[in-house]
Design a protein around this motif. Structure first.
Motif, PDB file in Angstrom:
ATOM      1  N   TRP A 272      22.769  40.684  59.175  1.00  0.00           N
ATOM      2  CA  TRP A 272      21.062  40.396  59.202  1.00  0.00           C
ATOM      3  C   TRP A 272      21.092  39.147  58.713  1.00  0.00           C
ATOM      4  O   TRP A 272      21.619  38.456  57.751  1.00  0.00           O
ATOM      5  N   ASN A 273      20.147  38.602  59.373  1.00  0.00           N
ATOM      6  CA  ASN A 273      19.458  37.198  58.661  1.00  0.00           C
ATOM      7  C   ASN A 273      18.700  37.197  57.814  1.00  0.00           C
ATOM      8  O   ASN A 273      17.383  36.998  57.897  1.00  0.00           O
ATOM      9  N   LEU A 274      19.195  37.544  56.558  1.00  0.00           N
ATOM     10  CA  LEU A 274      18.236  37.775  55.287  1.00  0.00           C
ATOM     11  C   LEU A 274      18.958  37.085  54.193  1.00  0.00           C
ATOM     12  O   LEU A 274      20.028  37.266  54.326  1.00  0.00           O
ATOM     13  N   SER A 275      18.141  36.729  53.444  1.00  0.00           N
ATOM     14  CA  SER A 275      18.877  36.016  52.075  1.00  0.00           C
ATOM     15  C   SER A 275      19.293  36.782  51.084  1.00  0.00           C
ATOM     16  O   SER A 275      18.297  37.474  50.554  1.00  0.00           O
ATOM     17  N   SER A 276      20.180  37.224  50.889  1.00  0.00           N
ATOM     18  CA  SER A 276      20.904  38.113  49.915  1.00  0.00           C
ATOM     19  C   SER A 276      22.216  37.860  49.354  1.00  0.00           C
ATOM     20  O   SER A 276      23.202  37.606  50.017  1.00  0.00           O
ATOM     21  N   PRO A 277      22.168  37.535  47.984  1.00  0.00           N
ATOM     22  CA  PRO A 277      23.496  37.209  47.370  1.00  0.00           C
ATOM     23  C   PRO A 277      24.632  38.138  47.726  1.00  0.00           C
ATOM     24  O   PRO A 277      25.877  37.922  47.809  1.00  0.00           O
ATOM     25  N   LEU A 278      24.157  39.484  47.774  1.00  0.00           N
ATOM     26  CA  LEU A 278      25.219  40.590  47.854  1.00  0.00           C
ATOM     27  C   LEU A 278      25.755  40.706  49.311  1.00  0.00           C
ATOM     28  O   LEU A 278      27.195  40.434  49.325  1.00  0.00           O
ATOM     29  N   LEU A 279      24.927  40.320  50.319  1.00  0.00           N
ATOM     30  CA  LEU A 279      25.443  40.244  51.613  1.00  0.00           C
ATOM     31  C   LEU A 279      26.294  39.069  51.978  1.00  0.00           C
ATOM     32  O   LEU A 279      27.169  38.987  52.503  1.00  0.00           O
ATOM     33  N   ASP A 280      25.671  37.969  51.176  1.00  0.00           N
ATOM     34  CA  ASP A 280      26.470  36.913  51.390  1.00  0.00           C
ATOM     35  C   ASP A 280      27.976  36.981  50.784  1.00  0.00           C
ATOM     36  O   ASP A 280      28.813  36.229  51.423  1.00  0.00           O
ATOM     37  N   ALA A 281      27.951  37.510  49.690  1.00  0.00           N
ATOM     38  CA  ALA A 281      29.465  37.786  49.014  1.00  0.00           C
ATOM     39  C   ALA A 281      30.148  38.538  49.984  1.00  0.00           C
ATOM     40  O   ALA A 281      31.430  38.104  50.085  1.00  0.00           O
ATOM     41  N   VAL A 282      29.839  39.531  50.533  1.00  0.00           N
ATOM     42  CA  VAL A 282      30.606  40.466  51.534  1.00  0.00           C
ATOM     43  C   VAL A 282      31.047  39.643  52.325  1.00  0.00           C
ATOM     44  O   VAL A 282      32.257  39.763  53.075  1.00  0.00           O
ATOM     45  N   SER A 283      30.010  38.824  53.237  1.00  0.00           N
ATOM     46  CA  SER A 283      30.299  38.018  54.436  1.00  0.00           C
ATOM     47  C   SER A 283      31.348  37.081  53.977  1.00  0.00           C
ATOM     48  O   SER A 283      32.445  36.792  54.908  1.00  0.00           O
ATOM     49  N   ALA A 284      31.325  36.399  52.927  1.00  0.00           N
ATOM     50  CA  ALA A 284      32.400  35.437  52.469  1.00  0.00           C
ATOM     51  C   ALA A 284      33.679  35.854  52.313  1.00  0.00           C
ATOM     52  O   ALA A 284      34.849  35.449  52.710  1.00  0.00           O
ATOM     53  N   ALA A 285      33.670  37.253  51.802  1.00  0.00           N
ATOM     54  CA  ALA A 285      35.125  37.768  51.525  1.00  0.00           C
ATOM     55  C   ALA A 285      35.807  38.222  53.043  1.00  0.00           C
ATOM     56  O   ALA A 285      36.910  38.139  53.044  1.00  0.00           O
ATOM     57  N   VAL A 286      34.999  38.831  53.788  1.00  0.00           N
ATOM     58  CA  VAL A 286      35.321  38.872  55.250  1.00  0.00           C
ATOM     59  C   VAL A 286      35.647  37.723  55.799  1.00  0.00           C
ATOM     60  O   VAL A 286      36.840  37.702  56.491  1.00  0.00           O
ATOM     61  N   GLN A 287      35.089  36.659  55.663  1.00  0.00           N
ATOM     62  CA  GLN A 287      35.563  35.395  56.452  1.00  0.00           C
ATOM     63  C   GLN A 287      36.827  34.977  55.921  1.00  0.00           C
ATOM     64  O   GLN A 287      37.638  34.593  56.457  1.00  0.00           O
ATOM     65  N   ASP A 288      37.036  34.947  54.641  1.00  0.00           N
ATOM     66  CA  ASP A 288      38.220  34.599  54.123  1.00  0.00           C
ATOM     67  C   ASP A 288      39.549  35.242  54.311  1.00  0.00           C
ATOM     68  O   ASP A 288      40.522  34.694  54.801  1.00  0.00           O
ATOM     69  N   ALA A 289      39.310  36.638  54.658  1.00  0.00           N
ATOM     70  CA  ALA A 289      40.365  37.555  55.138  1.00  0.00           C
ATOM     71  C   ALA A 289      40.802  37.316  56.561  1.00  0.00           C
ATOM     72  O   ALA A 289      41.602  37.115  56.862  1.00  0.00           O
ATOM     73  N   ALA A 290      39.774  36.845  57.393  1.00  0.00           N
ATOM     74  CA  ALA A 290      39.748  36.526  58.784  1.00  0.00           C
ATOM     75  C   ALA A 290      40.756  35.403  59.011  1.00  0.00           C
ATOM     76  O   ALA A 290      41.470  35.259  59.715  1.00  0.00           O
ATOM     77  N   VAL A 291      40.450  34.307  58.100  1.00  0.00           N
ATOM     78  CA  VAL A 291      41.119  33.143  58.043  1.00  0.00           C
ATOM     79  C   VAL A 291      42.572  33.231  57.811  1.00  0.00           C
ATOM     80  O   VAL A 291      43.452  32.627  58.365  1.00  0.00           O
ATOM     81  N   ARG A 292      42.968  34.122  56.865  1.00  0.00           N
ATOM     82  CA  ARG A 292      44.311  34.280  56.690  1.00  0.00           C
ATOM     83  C   ARG A 292      44.953  35.381  57.683  1.00  0.00           C
ATOM     84  O   ARG A 292      46.198  35.078  57.996  1.00  0.00           O
ATOM     85  N   GLU A 293      44.123  36.164  58.275  1.00  0.00           N
ATOM     86  CA  GLU A 293      44.983  37.261  59.074  1.00  0.00           C
ATOM     87  C   GLU A 293      44.558  37.166  60.707  1.00  0.00           C
ATOM     88  O   GLU A 293      45.525  37.560  61.378  1.00  0.00           O
ATOM     89  N   LEU A 294      43.814  36.481  61.178  1.00  0.00           N
ATOM     90  CA  LEU A 294      43.260  36.269  62.418  1.00  0.00           C
ATOM     91  C   LEU A 294      43.796  34.937  63.059  1.00  0.00           C
ATOM     92  O   LEU A 294      43.792  34.013  62.340  1.00  0.00           O
ATOM     93  N   CYS A 295      44.012  34.624  64.384  1.00  0.00           N
ATOM     94  CA  CYS A 295      44.396  33.356  64.963  1.00  0.00           C
ATOM     95  C   CYS A 295      42.978  32.730  65.090  1.00  0.00           C
ATOM     96  O   CYS A 295      41.783  33.304  65.223  1.00  0.00           O
ATOM     97  N   ALA A 296      43.052  31.260  65.037  1.00  0.00           N
ATOM     98  CA  ALA A 296      41.780  30.591  65.074  1.00  0.00           C
ATOM     99  C   ALA A 296      41.110  30.832  66.406  1.00  0.00           C
ATOM    100  O   ALA A 296      41.722  30.951  67.405  1.00  0.00           O
TER     101      ALA A 296
END
Length: 297
Positions: A272-296
Motif C-alpha cells: 500500500w502507498n501509505l505512510s506507516s512506520p510499521l509497514l515500512d519496517a516490514v518492507s525493509a526487513a523483506v528487502q534486506d532478506a531479498a538482497v541476501r537470498e535472491l539474485c540481483a
C-alpha cells in the motif's frame, strides 16, 4: 454517505477473517444479530451490498474496497499506539496480512519476518499464492503487501524490486539414466513434478528447450518442500529453487538437466502507498532478506 465507525470496520474485518456471522460474533463478544446489524448499517450508509451471505461469507467488489479501507485504518491505529508508546491491550498485536508465493515462503521469506515480529508486536497472516496471482489479493484488500512477479502497480500501491529467484531443472541420476538416456531429447515424454495447475515453470522450461509443453504424466505436489522431496525421490524431473537443490547437486543426489540455462523469475514487493512506520519496517526487513537470498535484477 455517512462515515463508517470503527466498530463497523472492525466488525467487517472479523467477519471476513472468521468466515461466518456466528464466528465473528464470538470473536467480538457480541451477538450474531449485532454483527448483522452493523454490516447492514454499513451497506445502507454506502448504498451498496458489501457482503454475500454465503458460507463462508464473500465480499462484493464494493466490499473489497471497504475491507481495504478497514485494514488501512487498523494499520494507522497500530502506528498511532506505537507512537504513543502504548502497545494496546495485552494480546492485541496488530495483524499484518501479506501474500507470498510458496517457494519464497519455503526458502527465504520467513527469515525476513522472524526478526521483526516481536520487535513490532505484530501477528503475521500469510496468504500463500502463486507469485503471478498475488495481485488479486492486493486488489481485494485481503493483504497490505505482496511478493509478486508482476511489475504492474495497482492503484493505491507502490512497487519495489526484490530480485530474481533462480530455479534449476533437476532430476535424480537414476531418473536420468532410466528416462533421459539421450539427455533432453526425451524430456517431453518423461514424468514431471508440478506444484499445482497454475505452475508454469516446467512447461516454460520445455517450451524454451523443446518448443512445446510436454505430454508426460504429471505428479501434482502442492507443497514446496514436498515438491522438492518428490523430485529427490525420483518421481519425476522438476524445476526447483536454487536454495532447495544446490547442495543436492553438489552432493550428486540431483543432476542438472541444463546447467547453462537456469530459469529466473523476477520478484517485486508491492505494498500500500501509505505512510506507516510499521509497514515500512516490514518492507525493509523483506528487502534486506531479498538482497541476501535472491539474485540481483
Amino acid at each position: 454517505m455517512q462515515r463508517f465507525t470503527l466498530d463497523q470496520l472492525g466488525t467487517l474485518l472479523a467477519l471476513i477473517e472468521e468466515g461466518t456471522f456466528d464466528k465473528a460474533a464470538r470473536s467480538l463478544h457480541i451477538t450474531a444479530s449485532a454483527v448483522s446489524q452493523r454490516v447492514k448499517a454499513m451497506e445502507q450508509s454506502c448504498g451498496r451490498v458489501l457482503v454475500q451471505r454465503t458460507t463462508p461469507v464473500a465480499l462484493t467488489d464494493a466490499g473489497s474496497v471497504v475491507l481495504r479501507y478497514a485494514r488501512q485504518v487498523e494499520l494507522l491505529e497500530a502506528d498511532t499506539l506505537r507512537a504513543l508508546r502504548d502497545a494496546g491491550p495485552a494480546g492485541q498485536a496488530v495483524r499484518v496480512s501479506l501474500a507470498v508465493n510458496a517457494d519464497s515462503l519455503a526458502t527465504w521469506f520467513l527469515a525476513a519476518l522472524a526478526g521483526v515480529a516481536d520487535e513490532l508486536d505484530v501477528a503475521f497472516d500469510l496468504h500463500r499464492e502463486d507469485q503471478e496471482h498475488t495481485l488479486s489479493l492486493l486488489r481485494s484488500g485481503a493483504v497490505m503487501a505482496a511478493v509478486t512477479s508482476s511489475r504492474e502497480t495497482i492503484q493505491g500501491c507502490v512497487t519495489e524490486p526484490l530480485g530474481r529467484m533462480r530455479y534449476r531443472a533437476v532430476a535424480t541420476p537414476d531418473f536420468v539414466a532410466r528416462r533421459l538416456p539421450a539427455g533432453l531429447t526425451g524430456l517431453s515424454a518423461a514424468p514431471v513434478v508440478t506444484f499445482d495447475r497454475n505452475d508454469d515453470l516446467q512447461d516454460a522450461f520445455l517450451r524454451a528447450h523443446k518448443g512445446r509443453p510436454g505430454e508426460a504424466p504429471r505428479h501434482v505436489i502442492p507443497a514446496s518442500n514436498d515438491f522438492a522431496r518428490a523430485v529427490l525421490l525420483g518421481l519425476g524431473w522438476g524445476v526447483l529453487p536454487e536454495q532447495q537443490c544446490l547442495a543436492e547437486i553438489a552432493a550428486g543426489s540431483l543432476v542438472e538437466l541444463a546447467a547453462a540455462h537456469p530459469v529466473d523469475v523476477p520478484l517485486y514487493w508491492q505494498r500500500w502507498n501509505l505512510s506507516s512506520p510499521l509497514l515500512d519496517a516490514v518492507s525493509a526487513a523483506v528487502q534486506d532478506a531479498a538482497v541476501r537470498e535472491l539474485c540481483a535484477l
